[in-house]
Design an enzyme around this catalytic site. Structure first.
Site, short mmCIF file in Angstrom:
data_model
loop_
_atom_site.label_atom_id
_atom_site.label_comp_id
_atom_site.label_asym_id
_atom_site.label_seq_id
_atom_site.Cartn_x
_atom_site.Cartn_y
_atom_site.Cartn_z
N LYS A 10 -18.19 19.82 21.17
CA LYS A 10 -18.65 18.44 21.31
C LYS A 10 -19.81 18.12 20.35
O LYS A 10 -20.42 19.04 19.79
CB LYS A 10 -19.08 18.20 22.77
CG LYS A 10 -17.91 18.32 23.77
CD LYS A 10 -18.35 17.92 25.18
CE LYS A 10 -17.19 17.99 26.16
NZ LYS A 10 -17.58 17.52 27.51
N TYR A 50 -9.46 10.66 27.34
CA TYR A 50 -10.11 10.83 28.65
C TYR A 50 -9.61 9.81 29.68
O TYR A 50 -10.31 9.52 30.65
CB TYR A 50 -11.62 10.72 28.51
CG TYR A 50 -12.29 11.98 28.00
CD1 TYR A 50 -12.25 13.16 28.73
CD2 TYR A 50 -13.01 11.98 26.80
CE1 TYR A 50 -12.88 14.31 28.28
CE2 TYR A 50 -13.64 13.13 26.34
CZ TYR A 50 -13.57 14.29 27.09
OH TYR A 50 -14.20 15.43 26.65
N ASN A 113 -22.45 18.98 27.29
CA ASN A 113 -22.20 20.36 27.74
C ASN A 113 -21.41 21.20 26.74
O ASN A 113 -20.70 22.12 27.11
CB ASN A 113 -21.54 20.34 29.13
CG ASN A 113 -20.20 19.63 29.12
OD1 ASN A 113 -19.78 19.13 28.09
ND2 ASN A 113 -19.53 19.62 30.25
N HIS A 116 -15.34 21.27 25.56
CA HIS A 116 -14.30 20.81 26.49
C HIS A 116 -13.21 21.87 26.55
O HIS A 116 -12.97 22.56 25.56
CB HIS A 116 -13.69 19.50 25.98
CG HIS A 116 -12.42 19.13 26.68
ND1 HIS A 116 -12.40 18.51 27.90
CD2 HIS A 116 -11.12 19.35 26.34
CE1 HIS A 116 -11.14 18.34 28.28
NE2 HIS A 116 -10.34 18.85 27.35
N GLU A 127 -2.90 17.56 25.83
CA GLU A 127 -4.08 17.48 24.96
C GLU A 127 -3.81 18.11 23.59
O GLU A 127 -4.28 17.59 22.56
CB GLU A 127 -5.27 18.15 25.65
CG GLU A 127 -5.72 17.36 26.88
CD GLU A 127 -6.92 17.96 27.58
OE1 GLU A 127 -7.43 19.02 27.13
OE2 GLU A 127 -7.36 17.38 28.58
#
Ligand code: CMP
Length: 135
Positions: A10, A50, A113, A116, A127
């Site tokens: 990320k 998402y 965080n 993913h 995905e």
């Protein structure tokens, strides 16, 4: 069973210069990196990726964060890859993540965080195909 899963490094981890370290850790844990692509997501890509979270209160923050800078998209392959990558990442909230996990080492908050990972084999298929249609 040999599986593939989607990992995303990320924007927070990219900005911190941690991408190479995270990819080394991934390979040390026995995953093969089949695909690696650095890109900046568009708003519509992030919203569509998402989409299952679109009713959540944090959806807008999540999308804004994910388009805030470059990400690295990875397709990982390994026996039991989906669960094993989630275990290597650790809990969503870095404060709750176990020692040595990616989110403990590189994450700052539930939103920022570091990485993913697909949450099921079904999500992994969607995905991976979302970003790497030829796979
Ligand atoms: P990810 O695995 O990319 O999939 C959904 C993301 O939503 C999750 O990682 C978190 O980073 C993010 N998320 C979950 N809860 C929150 C929250 N309370 N605030 C911001 N982002 C969140």
């Amino acid at each position: 069973m040999m599986e593939r899963t989607l990992a995303i490094i990320k924007p927070d981890a990219m900005k911190a210069g941690s991408a190479d370290e995270i990819m080394n850790l991934i390979e040390d844990k026995g995953f093969t990196i089949l695909e690696e692509k650095e890109t900046t997501l568009s708003r519509s890509q992030a919203e569509s990726f998402y989409t299952e979270h679109k009713e959540r209160t944090f959806f807008k923050d999540l999308v804004n964060f994910m388009i805030s800078g470059p990400v690295t998209l990875l397709v990982l392959e390994k026996d039991n890859a989906v669960k094993d990558w989630r275990d290597v990442m650790g809990a969503t909230d870095p404060l709750e993540a176990a020692e040595g996990t990616v989110r403990k080492l590189f994450g700052a908050s539930k939103g920022e965080n570091a990485t993913h990972g697909s949450d099921s084999l079904e999500s992994a298929k969607r995905e991976v195909a979302f970003f790497f249609p030829r796979l």
